[in-house]
Design a protein around this motif. Structure first.
Motif, mmCIF file in Angstrom:
data_model
loop_
_atom_site.group_PDB
_atom_site.id
_atom_site.type_symbol
_atom_site.label_atom_id
_atom_site.label_comp_id
_atom_site.label_asym_id
_atom_site.label_seq_id
_atom_site.Cartn_x
_atom_site.Cartn_y
_atom_site.Cartn_z
ATOM 1 N N LEU A 23 0.825 -1.660 0.123
ATOM 2 C CA LEU A 23 -0.287 -0.185 0.072
ATOM 3 C C LEU A 23 0.498 1.424 -0.162
ATOM 4 O O LEU A 23 0.066 2.331 -0.872
ATOM 5 N N LEU A 24 2.226 1.085 0.500
ATOM 6 C CA LEU A 24 2.880 2.603 0.511
ATOM 7 C C LEU A 24 3.406 2.345 -0.444
ATOM 8 O O LEU A 24 3.636 3.684 -1.487
ATOM 9 N N SER A 25 3.548 1.211 -1.502
ATOM 10 C CA SER A 25 4.607 1.271 -3.016
ATOM 11 C C SER A 25 3.760 2.480 -3.991
ATOM 12 O O SER A 25 4.459 2.800 -4.053
ATOM 13 N N ALA B 148 7.443 -5.694 -7.973
ATOM 14 C CA ALA B 148 7.190 -4.259 -7.644
ATOM 15 C C ALA B 148 8.053 -3.972 -7.801
ATOM 16 O O ALA B 148 9.255 -4.201 -8.651
ATOM 17 N N ILE B 149 8.120 -2.578 -8.006
ATOM 18 C CA ILE B 149 8.459 -1.384 -7.815
ATOM 19 C C ILE B 149 9.319 -1.246 -6.992
ATOM 20 O O ILE B 149 10.870 -0.942 -7.567
ATOM 21 N N PRO C 1 8.575 -1.950 -13.622
ATOM 22 C CA PRO C 1 8.216 -0.698 -14.266
ATOM 23 C C PRO C 1 7.302 0.186 -13.800
ATOM 24 O O PRO C 1 6.617 -1.209 -13.570
ATOM 25 N N ASN C 2 6.506 1.281 -13.765
ATOM 26 C CA ASN C 2 5.670 1.732 -13.107
ATOM 27 C C ASN C 2 4.927 1.378 -14.773
ATOM 28 O O ASN C 2 4.655 3.065 -14.894
ATOM 29 N N GLY D 116 2.305 -8.798 -0.895
ATOM 30 C CA GLY D 116 3.651 -8.014 -0.068
ATOM 31 C C GLY D 116 4.135 -7.577 -1.159
ATOM 32 O O GLY D 116 4.049 -6.933 -2.628
ATOM 33 N N ASP D 117 5.261 -7.908 -0.805
ATOM 34 C CA ASP D 117 6.457 -7.854 -1.293
ATOM 35 C C ASP D 117 7.901 -8.840 -2.532
ATOM 36 O O ASP D 117 8.503 -8.516 -2.832
ATOM 37 N N ILE D 118 6.332 -9.499 -2.502
ATOM 38 C CA ILE D 118 7.451 -10.479 -2.853
ATOM 39 C C ILE D 118 8.212 -10.515 -4.117
ATOM 40 O O ILE D 118 7.666 -9.685 -4.781
#
Ligand SMILES: [Zn+2]
Length: 165
Positions: free
Chosen positions: A53-55, A123-124, A129-130, A147-149
């Motif tokens: 969510l913070l990403s 993940a960013i 890439p966004n 999450g961040d996996i």
């Protein structure tokens, strides 16, 4: 990951978020926003873990966005999410990338767990890439579970959630 953490904190404060004191040596950042309290951790080697969510907020920051992040403000779904939603639903259908169940429309009333979110397969924070080629529609809950996996682990998680294995 943000290169200049202090500048990011200033931006968070200006957007109405509350930057909180960290509670131990492994916390890099603790902030309360309209989507809850997010904590960035680092391990002994200094490797950071950013919650998804913070990403999403980091994406807005890097894109020069100006979201309202005040914890008391009613969460507004960004016009960017709406835009991405319509592109992604045309490309992939309305199913969540992970569980395959329909994802509600951005303006639809729904439980916050089921709210639409854009999942970045790489993940960013891992250098993904966004860009739409890296973006998939997912429930907030499923996005948070992932999450961040790594991308490979996400594909495995998706297979598990869909009962393919
Ligand atoms: Zn889902």
């Amino acid at each position: 990951m943000v290169r200049d953490l202090e500048a990011f904190k200033v931006w968070l404060g200006r957007r109405g978020a509350e930057v909180l004191a960290t509670t131990n040596a492994y916390e890099v950042l603790r902030v309360r926003t309209s989507s809850g309290v997010h904590v960035v951790h680092k391990n002994r080697r200094g490797r950071q873990t950013w919650p998804s969510l913070l990403s999403e907020i980091v994406d807005l920051y890097l894109d020069g966005g100006s979201p309202r992040l005040s914890p008391t403000a009613r969460t507004r779904r960004s016009s960017r999410l709406r835009q991405r939603y319509s592109v992604l639903i045309t490309r992939d259908g309305e199913g969540c990338f992970f569980c395959g169940q329909p994802v509600p429309k951005p303006d639809e009333e729904c439980h916050r767990d089921m709210a639409p979110s854009v999942e970045h397969l790489v993940a960013i924070t891992h250098g993904g890439p966004n860009h739409l080629s890296n973006a998939y529609l997912a429930h907030s809950r499923c996005n948070n579970i992932a999450g961040d996996i790594s991308a490979v682990e996400k594909i495995r998680l998706r297979e598990k959630m869909r009962g393919w294995q």
